[in-house]
Design a protein around this motif. Structure first.
Motif, mmCIF file in Angstrom:
data_model
loop_
_atom_site.group_PDB
_atom_site.id
_atom_site.type_symbol
_atom_site.label_atom_id
_atom_site.label_comp_id
_atom_site.label_asym_id
_atom_site.label_seq_id
_atom_site.Cartn_x
_atom_site.Cartn_y
_atom_site.Cartn_z
ATOM 1 N N SER A 194 1.721 -7.151 -1.900
ATOM 2 C CA SER A 194 2.495 -8.243 -2.504
ATOM 3 C C SER A 194 3.865 -8.369 -1.869
ATOM 4 O O SER A 194 4.354 -9.483 -1.646
ATOM 5 C CB SER A 194 2.638 -8.031 -4.015
ATOM 6 O OG SER A 194 1.393 -8.154 -4.632
ATOM 7 N N SER A 219 4.786 -12.529 -3.098
ATOM 8 C CA SER A 219 4.102 -12.713 -4.378
ATOM 9 C C SER A 219 3.678 -14.161 -4.585
ATOM 10 O O SER A 219 2.645 -14.417 -5.201
ATOM 11 C CB SER A 219 4.979 -12.227 -5.532
ATOM 12 O OG SER A 219 6.219 -12.910 -5.541
ATOM 13 N N SER A 259 -4.315 -8.646 -4.883
ATOM 14 C CA SER A 259 -3.546 -7.691 -4.071
ATOM 15 C C SER A 259 -4.237 -6.327 -4.042
ATOM 16 O O SER A 259 -4.223 -5.646 -3.022
ATOM 17 C CB SER A 259 -2.095 -7.580 -4.548
ATOM 18 O OG SER A 259 -2.034 -7.195 -5.899
#
Length: 130
Positions: A71, A76, A94
């Motif tokens: 991430s 993100s 992830s």
């Protein structure tokens, strides 16, 4: 989805050892978003994890990576966007990438080096078919 995406997804599925087709699609999406293998490796270098990524390319053992590191390196926002596209949570995505990415890159670089044309996903996939 184009014919190339279908073929590339099938090849990625084989490279990943027959894992679910969804993971192959996720890998294809990630490589496409970041400019192929070279682009993905550059993201890890820029994120301070170049040594980790180099272990996946090299012929030795693949060092593990965490979902948080994925991430952090890929962002993100990009993870959330890709997760939404595949109908899963960013955390699941992830985690899946962290679990499979070292092996995928290892298998894409069987001689322990990134080929000159590895930035071109089509060339990389066609090379795997040989």
């Amino acid at each position: 989805m184009s014919l190339f995406d279908d073929v590339a997804g099938a090849v990625m599925g084989k490279v990943m050892g027959g894992n679910q087709g969804g993971m192959a699609q996720i890998a294809m999406e990630m490589f496409n978003q970041h400019g192929g293998l070279n682009g993905v490796l550059d993201k890890f270098k820029q994120g301070g994890l170049g040594d980790l990524a180099a272990s996946w390319v090299g012929t030795g053992a693949n060092l593990p990576i965490s979902a948080d590191q994925i991430s952090s390196v890929l962002g993100s926002g990009a993870i959330a966007e890709m997760a939404a596209k595949f109908g899963i949570t960013p955390e699941v995505l992830s985690t899946q990438i962290a679990q499979h990415l070292p092996s995928v890159i290892d298998k894409m670089t069987p001689n322990g080096e990134v080929g000159a044309d590895s930035g071109n996903l089509l060339s990389t996939v066609l090379g795997m078919l040989k």
